[in-house]
Design an enzyme around this catalytic site. Structure first.
Site, PDB file in Angstrom:
ATOM      1  CG  HIS A  20      -2.050  -1.042   0.997  1.00 41.13           C
ATOM      2  ND1 HIS A  20      -3.174  -0.836   0.231  1.00 41.13           N
ATOM      3  CD2 HIS A  20      -2.122  -2.313   1.437  1.00 41.13           C
ATOM      4  CE1 HIS A  20      -3.907  -1.949   0.228  1.00 41.13           C
ATOM      5  NE2 HIS A  20      -3.288  -2.862   0.951  1.00 41.13           N
ATOM      6  CB  THR A  21       4.347   1.901  -0.379  1.00 40.93           C
ATOM      7  OG1 THR A  21       4.641   0.698  -1.096  1.00 40.93           O
ATOM      8  CG2 THR A  21       4.521   1.652   1.106  1.00 40.93           C
ATOM      9  CG  ASP A  22       1.049   0.602  -5.505  1.00 43.22           C
ATOM     10  OD1 ASP A  22       0.283   0.852  -4.550  1.00 43.22           O
ATOM     11  OD2 ASP A  22       0.732  -0.151  -6.458  1.00 43.22           O
ATOM     12  N   GLY A 112      -7.530 -14.119  -7.625  1.00 45.42           N
ATOM     13  CA  GLY A 112      -8.030 -13.626  -6.342  1.00 45.42           C
ATOM     14  C   GLY A 112      -7.167 -14.051  -5.167  1.00 45.42           C
ATOM     15  CB  ALA A 113      -4.362 -16.168  -4.862  1.00 46.10           C
ATOM     16  CG  LEU A 115      -0.141 -15.108  -5.578  1.00 46.01           C
ATOM     17  CD1 LEU A 115       0.025 -16.586  -5.898  1.00 46.01           C
ATOM     18  CD2 LEU A 115       1.030 -14.614  -4.722  1.00 46.01           C
ATOM     19  CB  SER A 116      -0.341  -9.531  -9.556  1.00 47.59           C
ATOM     20  OG  SER A 116      -0.088  -8.687  -8.517  1.00 47.59           O
ATOM     21  CB  SER A 117      -4.584 -13.512 -11.409  1.00 47.91           C
ATOM     22  OG  SER A 117      -5.625 -12.939 -10.650  1.00 47.91           O
ATOM     23  CG  ASP A 163      -0.282  -5.695  -8.431  1.00 43.31           C
ATOM     24  OD1 ASP A 163       0.479  -5.620  -7.459  1.00 43.31           O
ATOM     25  OD2 ASP A 163      -1.521  -5.638  -8.336  1.00 43.31           O
TER      26      ASP A 163
HETATM   27  C1  GLA Z   1      -2.800  -4.534  -4.976  1.00 41.19           C
HETATM   28  C2  GLA Z   1      -2.705  -3.398  -5.980  1.00 41.19           C
HETATM   29  C3  GLA Z   1      -1.323  -2.747  -5.967  1.00 41.19           C
HETATM   30  C4  GLA Z   1      -0.884  -2.380  -4.548  1.00 41.19           C
HETATM   31  C5  GLA Z   1      -1.114  -3.565  -3.599  1.00 41.19           C
HETATM   32  C6  GLA Z   1      -0.867  -3.190  -2.168  1.00 41.19           C
HETATM   33  O1  GLA Z   1      -1.977  -5.590  -5.359  1.00 41.19           O
HETATM   34  O2  GLA Z   1      -2.995  -3.855  -7.282  1.00 41.19           O
HETATM   35  O3  GLA Z   1      -1.317  -1.617  -6.809  1.00 41.19           O
HETATM   36  O4  GLA Z   1      -1.523  -1.230  -4.101  1.00 41.19           O
HETATM   37  O5  GLA Z   1      -2.430  -4.076  -3.685  1.00 41.19           O
HETATM   38  O6  GLA Z   1       0.484  -2.947  -1.958  1.00 41.19           O
END
Ligand code: GLA
Length: 357
Positions: A20-22, A112-113, A115-117, A163
């Site tokens: 939650h820094t991006d 939904g895990a 891992l950025s699907s 991601d």
């Molecule tokens: C999700 C979002 C990212 C980032 C993270 C938390 O993965 O897609 O942009 O904010 O949450 O770090």
């Protein structure tokens, strides 16, 4: 020149630390993983894209151009369709000329895990469609921003670019320190030697950024900035943050301390001090649970399982409210059943035609 066929692979990611820094112009330290999404494309003479999602065995047609001003919610498209539609329109708006084709979307990344699907899907779609149109060498930072617009405008999740950048810039054996203020990316060797392992363990709870309180957290950070009269929390000082009303103060405190933990993690990795990385993972999780409030009972139980098995550190990864938990194990411990080892792997790429069936 356009091609008859083109395929691309884009990996998912694990964020070692920096959550939650991006979208607060802060710092993060993700790496790409081996699992991801593959898009295989074949050119056709028609002015449309026919796409098939293999995992749910569904298909749909998408026009190559869309009336201007159209956004995701207005099309009523959801799920994988919203991403395909969004990528086609955003690439067009950014001036890329696409060609008609048939796409097959597949992969081995759990949805939904955490891992950025969805980022892997957007990035693989972009690379395959651009390669089919004969375009190579597109600026990857611009592509990451474009994919993030797809998330917010077409899928309704107001995410940052963590991601997509992790998927686009992954390198084998390396994590990457990303500075979201300057978009500077520094490779940091992720040396897991002598039996150290990083694993992910599923909390069993699916999460979706669009429907969780993710957007609310982002809005809270914007509100905190408004009150402080700054553009992003990167500019906030500790003394100013202490004056914020709650829960905004807690949210900002997480962001400031998380940026510090990214710096400390980079230093610890450079020294090969993985025990220190473990302690930083635990501190990150405590902050995400208590200050940022994005954990759940199922996630807490999963963290406990990992720590109970002897993990040197464990924390929730990604947007929160479910998904996978990351654990770091020193040599000699048995990882819990169901946990999977993850390795820093190569980033998104167009596949060699030889490897295409
Ligand atoms: C999700 C979002 C990212 C980032 C993270 C938390 O993965 O897609 O942009 O904010 O949450 O770090």
């Amino acid at each position: 020149m356009s091609r008859k066929s083109a395929s691309a692979f884009a990996p998912g990611r694990v964020n070692l630390i920096g959550e939650h820094t991006d979208y607060n112009q802060g710092l993060a330290l993700p790496f790409a993983i081996a699992a991801g999404v593959t898009v295989r494309a074949k050119a056709t003479d028609e002015k449309r894209i026919l796409a098939r999602a293999l995992d749910c065995d569904e298909q749909d047609e998408f026009a190559l151009s869309e009336p201007t001003g159209m956004t995701g919610r207005r099309t009523g498209m959801t799920g994988w369709r919203a991403y395909v539609r969004g990528v086609i329109v955003e690439l067009g708006r950014a001036g890329h000329s696409l060609v008609g084709g048939e796409l097959e979307i597949g992969g081995n990344l759990q949805q939904g895990a955490g891992l950025s699907s969805s980022a892997a899907l957007e990035v693989a779609l972009c690379l395959a469609l651009l390669a089919l149109a004969g375009e190579t060498g597109t600026d990857r930072i611009e592509l990451a921003k474009l994919c993030s617009r797809v998330e917010s405008e077409w899928a309704g999740a107001h995410t940052g670019t963590l991601d997509q950048l992790a998927s686009l810039y992954g390198t084998s054996g390396m994590a990457m320190r990303i500075d979201f203020q300057t978009f500077e990316i520094e490779s940091v060797p992720l040396r897991l030697e002598d039996g150290w392992r990083l694993v992910t363990l599923d909390s069993g709870e699916r999460h979706e950024n669009a429907s969780s309180a993710y957007n609310q957290r982002r809005a809270e950070c914007s509100r905190a900035c408004e009150l402080l009269g700054i553009d992003s929390l990167r500019e906030a000082s500790w003394s100013a943050v202490e004056r914020l009303p709650q829960p905004l103060g807690r949210r900002a405190r997480h962001v400031l301390s998380e940026n510090e933990r990214v710096q400390e993690s980079v230093a610890a990795l450079k020294k090969g001090d993985l025990s220190a990385v473990g302690r930083l993972l635990n501190a990150s999780h405590a902050s995400l649970r208590d200050q940022y409030e994005v954990s759940t009972p199922a996630v807490e139980r999963t963290v406990e399982r990992l720590l109970g098995a002897g993990a040197a550190g464990a924390r929730i990864v990604g947007g929160g409210f479910g998904g996978q938990v990351l654990g770091l194990f020193a040599p000699g411990f048995h990882i819990p059943e169901g946990a999977r080892e993850v390795h820093a792997s190569p980033g998104a790429h167009v596949l060699d035609p030889q490897t295409i069936r």
